[in-house]
Design an enzyme around this catalytic site. Structure first.
Site, short mmCIF file in Angstrom:
data_model
loop_
_atom_site.label_atom_id
_atom_site.label_comp_id
_atom_site.label_asym_id
_atom_site.label_seq_id
_atom_site.Cartn_x
_atom_site.Cartn_y
_atom_site.Cartn_z
N HIS A 1 123.42 -25.85 14.52
CA HIS A 1 123.77 -26.55 15.39
C HIS A 1 123.57 -28.30 15.07
O HIS A 1 122.39 -28.29 14.25
CB HIS A 1 122.76 -26.25 16.68
CG HIS A 1 123.41 -26.86 17.80
ND1 HIS A 1 123.27 -28.07 18.42
CD2 HIS A 1 124.19 -26.02 18.93
CE1 HIS A 1 123.74 -28.24 19.75
NE2 HIS A 1 124.47 -27.22 19.65
N ASP B 1 126.18 -19.26 20.74
CA ASP B 1 127.29 -18.29 20.72
C ASP B 1 127.11 -16.95 20.09
O ASP B 1 127.71 -16.12 20.33
CB ASP B 1 128.40 -19.16 19.90
CG ASP B 1 129.15 -20.13 20.56
OD1 ASP B 1 129.37 -20.05 21.68
OD2 ASP B 1 129.24 -21.40 19.93
N1 CMC Z 1 126.00 -20.71 8.10
C1 CMC Z 1 125.64 -21.07 7.00
N2 CMC Z 1 125.15 -22.32 6.47
C2 CMC Z 1 125.51 -23.11 7.44
C3 CMC Z 1 125.74 -22.88 8.86
C4 CMC Z 1 126.07 -21.51 8.99
N3 CMC Z 1 126.67 -21.15 10.18
N4 CMC Z 1 125.70 -23.95 9.70
C5 CMC Z 1 125.50 -25.06 8.69
N5 CMC Z 1 125.18 -24.84 7.50
C6 CMC Z 1 124.62 -25.19 6.29
C7 CMC Z 1 125.75 -25.91 5.59
O1 CMC Z 1 126.51 -25.37 4.82
C8 CMC Z 1 125.16 -27.30 5.08
O2 CMC Z 1 124.31 -26.71 4.19
P1 CMC Z 1 124.22 -27.75 2.73
O3 CMC Z 1 123.45 -28.76 3.22
O4 CMC Z 1 123.61 -27.06 1.59
O5 CMC Z 1 125.62 -28.08 2.30
C9 CMC Z 1 124.14 -27.72 5.99
O6 CMC Z 1 123.79 -26.31 6.92
C10 CMC Z 1 124.41 -28.60 7.16
O7 CMC Z 1 125.58 -28.32 7.67
P2 CMC Z 1 126.65 -29.23 8.36
O8 CMC Z 1 128.00 -28.85 8.52
O9 CMC Z 1 126.49 -30.73 7.78
O10 CMC Z 1 125.98 -29.36 9.85
P3 CMC Z 1 126.46 -29.85 11.06
O11 CMC Z 1 125.60 -30.80 11.83
O12 CMC Z 1 127.93 -30.68 10.67
O13 CMC Z 1 127.22 -28.37 11.69
C11 CMC Z 1 127.80 -26.69 13.04
C12 CMC Z 1 126.89 -28.10 12.99
C13 CMC Z 1 127.59 -26.11 14.35
C14 CMC Z 1 129.33 -27.24 13.03
C15 CMC Z 1 127.59 -25.75 11.74
O14 CMC Z 1 126.03 -25.04 11.97
C16 CMC Z 1 128.36 -24.41 11.86
O15 CMC Z 1 129.47 -24.77 11.40
N6 CMC Z 1 128.20 -23.37 12.47
C17 CMC Z 1 129.12 -22.30 12.58
C18 CMC Z 1 129.72 -22.32 13.97
C19 CMC Z 1 129.00 -22.37 15.15
O16 CMC Z 1 128.27 -21.56 15.33
N7 CMC Z 1 129.51 -23.05 16.10
C20 CMC Z 1 128.83 -23.11 17.43
C21 CMC Z 1 128.06 -24.13 17.45
S1 CMC Z 1 127.02 -24.10 18.80
C22 CMC Z 1 127.76 -23.99 20.40
C23 CMC Z 1 129.01 -24.95 20.60
O17 CMC Z 1 128.68 -26.43 20.29
O18 CMC Z 1 129.86 -24.79 21.07
#
Ligand code: CMC
Length: 376
Positions: free
Chosen positions: A259, A313
């Site tokens: 998140h 989720d």
């Molecule tokens: N599984 C594995 N690794 C992850 C995940 C995940 N679900 N989420 C983040 N990471 C890792 C990512 O690979 C990165 O690693 P590194 O620094 O080694 O490259 C690090 O964590 C930071 O990731 P980011 O993409 O910069 O973080 P963000 O703040 O932009 O992402 C997010 C937030 C929700 C988009 C992301 O966690 C994600 O894609 N999660 C999976 C999709 C998901 O479950 N979405 C629902 C979000 S909550 C409810 C909503 O908003 O609707």
């Protein structure tokens, strides 16, 4: 004095009185009340009043608000007709987006943005959203549309219109708790989208339509459907470890984890985990719950150090499946509840509006000459 923050991380772009999040401590409050307290003691209709009025209602106020909401459940015949003309193969989120937009055709003053009008339109759209989703689902299944019942709560009425029978009190309560948990969440992507659109003094329909489009994305509300698909792809409990490790090795994301704001467990996920466990046991879906907890264990071992925990989720997938909802209705369920939050933010934005207009940092070339097409 501009600074660039990719994905606007850490940027404060609006003020709100509705939800407070402490991502480090895993705290979520609506108008100062802990989400856990609301999930245990409140109901969705009261929660909407709380968000839109920033206080809890007195008994008579709640009764009046409920009555008003329930009196608006019906869809006009032309909207039902429109639903019948949509291809049965259409995805419910696309149907919802189009139908929210088309509700403007039925409004004599669709562009009225004074606060009473914005509240009035929001209430009508909120009341009609379950009717749209349930009616489309029944049309595509070749079933008769079940008209809404105004004596039923928002949640019970939806399940009644979907299944043709009044839900048990346990199912109604479980679903209502899901609606409470999803109602608002700070300046998430779809809420920001709604505020950006209304800040042009466009209209409530346009702002909510855009928000539905934003929520559909798999990085946002669409993740709950992807979680369910993942659970379906994993054939057994023993297959969980190689599946998760394989994905992490390929740097793929495990849906339902991570998140932008929470770096501790999302408090909604904690509540939904308990709900998912109970419902899965009651409905013979323990395998889904067990696979989910196994995924959570592996993720805690592998990536919790990076602040990646289950989000809202993750356990909503098992919860919605156990309630009997089809996979492609999971994200519409999120939307059905979040309309409350979007509308509240639209009203907040209109009350002291300033146009959103950030800047982009230009990173292209300068002083290039125009080359005539024959010379390129
Ligand atoms: N599984 C594995 N690794 C992850 C995940 C995940 N679900 N989420 C983040 N990471 C890792 C990512 O690979 C990165 O690693 P590194 O620094 O080694 O490259 C690090 O964590 C930071 O990731 P980011 O993409 O910069 O973080 P963000 O703040 O932009 O992402 C997010 C937030 C929700 C988009 C992301 O966690 C994600 O894609 N999660 C999976 C999709 C998901 O479950 N979405 C629902 C979000 S909550 C409810 C909503 O908003 O609707």
């Amino acid at each position: 004095m501009s600074t660039y923050s990719k994905g606007l991380e850490g940027v404060v772009a609006a003020e709100t009185r509705m939800s407070f999040i402490d991502g480090e401590k895993g705290v979520l409050e609506y108008v100062g009340i802990a989400i856990d307290d609301l999930a245990r003691n409140s109901n969705f209709e009261e929660t909407v009043f709380l968000l839109w009025n920033t206080r809890l209602p007195k008994k008579s106020e709640l009764e009046a608000f409920r009555g008003d909401l329930r009196s608006r459940y019906d869809l006009p015949p032309s909207a039902i007709d429109a639903l019948r003309h949509i291809p049965k193969s259409a995805q419910p989120m696309h149907v919802l987006r189009t139908m929210v937009s088309s509700l403007a055709f039925l409004d004599a003053h669709p562009n009225a943005n004074d606060l009473p009008s914005a509240r009035d339109k929001s209430l009508t759209i909120l009341a009609r959203t379950p009717t749209i989703i349930a009616a489309f689902d029944r049309i595509r299944r070749g079933l008769n549309i079940v008209p809404p019942r105004k004596d039923l709560s928002f949640s019970a009425n939806f399940l009644y219109m979907l299944n043709g029978e009044v839900p048990t009190p346990t199912m109604e309560r479980a679903f209502d708790v899901c609606m409470i948990l999803h109602a608002d969440h700070g300046l998430n992507n779809s809420t920001f989208t709604a505020r950006v659109v209304i800040s042009t003094l466009s209209d409530v329909y346009s702002a909510l339509t855009a928000a539905v489009g934003s929520l559909r994305g798999p990085l946002h509300g669409g993740a709950n459907e992807e979680v369910m698909e993942m659970l379906g792809e994993i054939p057994s409990l023993d297959a969980v470890e190689p599946y998760v490790m394989g994905k992490l090795a390929k740097k793929e994301r495990i849906m339902g984890f991570g998140h932008r704001v929470y770096k501790a467990i999302d408090p909604r996920a904690t509540f939904l985990k308990t709900l998912a466990k109970q419902l899965a046991a009651d409905t013979g879906n323990q395998d889904l719950y067990e696979k989910s907890t196994k995924i959570e264990e592996i993720m805690a071992r592998e990536v919790a150090a990076k602040g990646i925990y289950p989000n809202v989720d993750f356990y909503s997938a098992t919860t919605y499946h156990s309630i009997g909802l089809k996979l492609d209705l999971f994200t519409p369920m999120f939307a059905m509840s979040r309309i409350a939050g979007w509308a509240g933010h639209i009203i907040e934005q209109l009350d002291g509006n300033r146009l959103f207009r950030p800047k982009a940092e230009y990173v292209g070339p300068h002083n290039e000459k125009y080359v005539p097409i024959a010379e390129r």
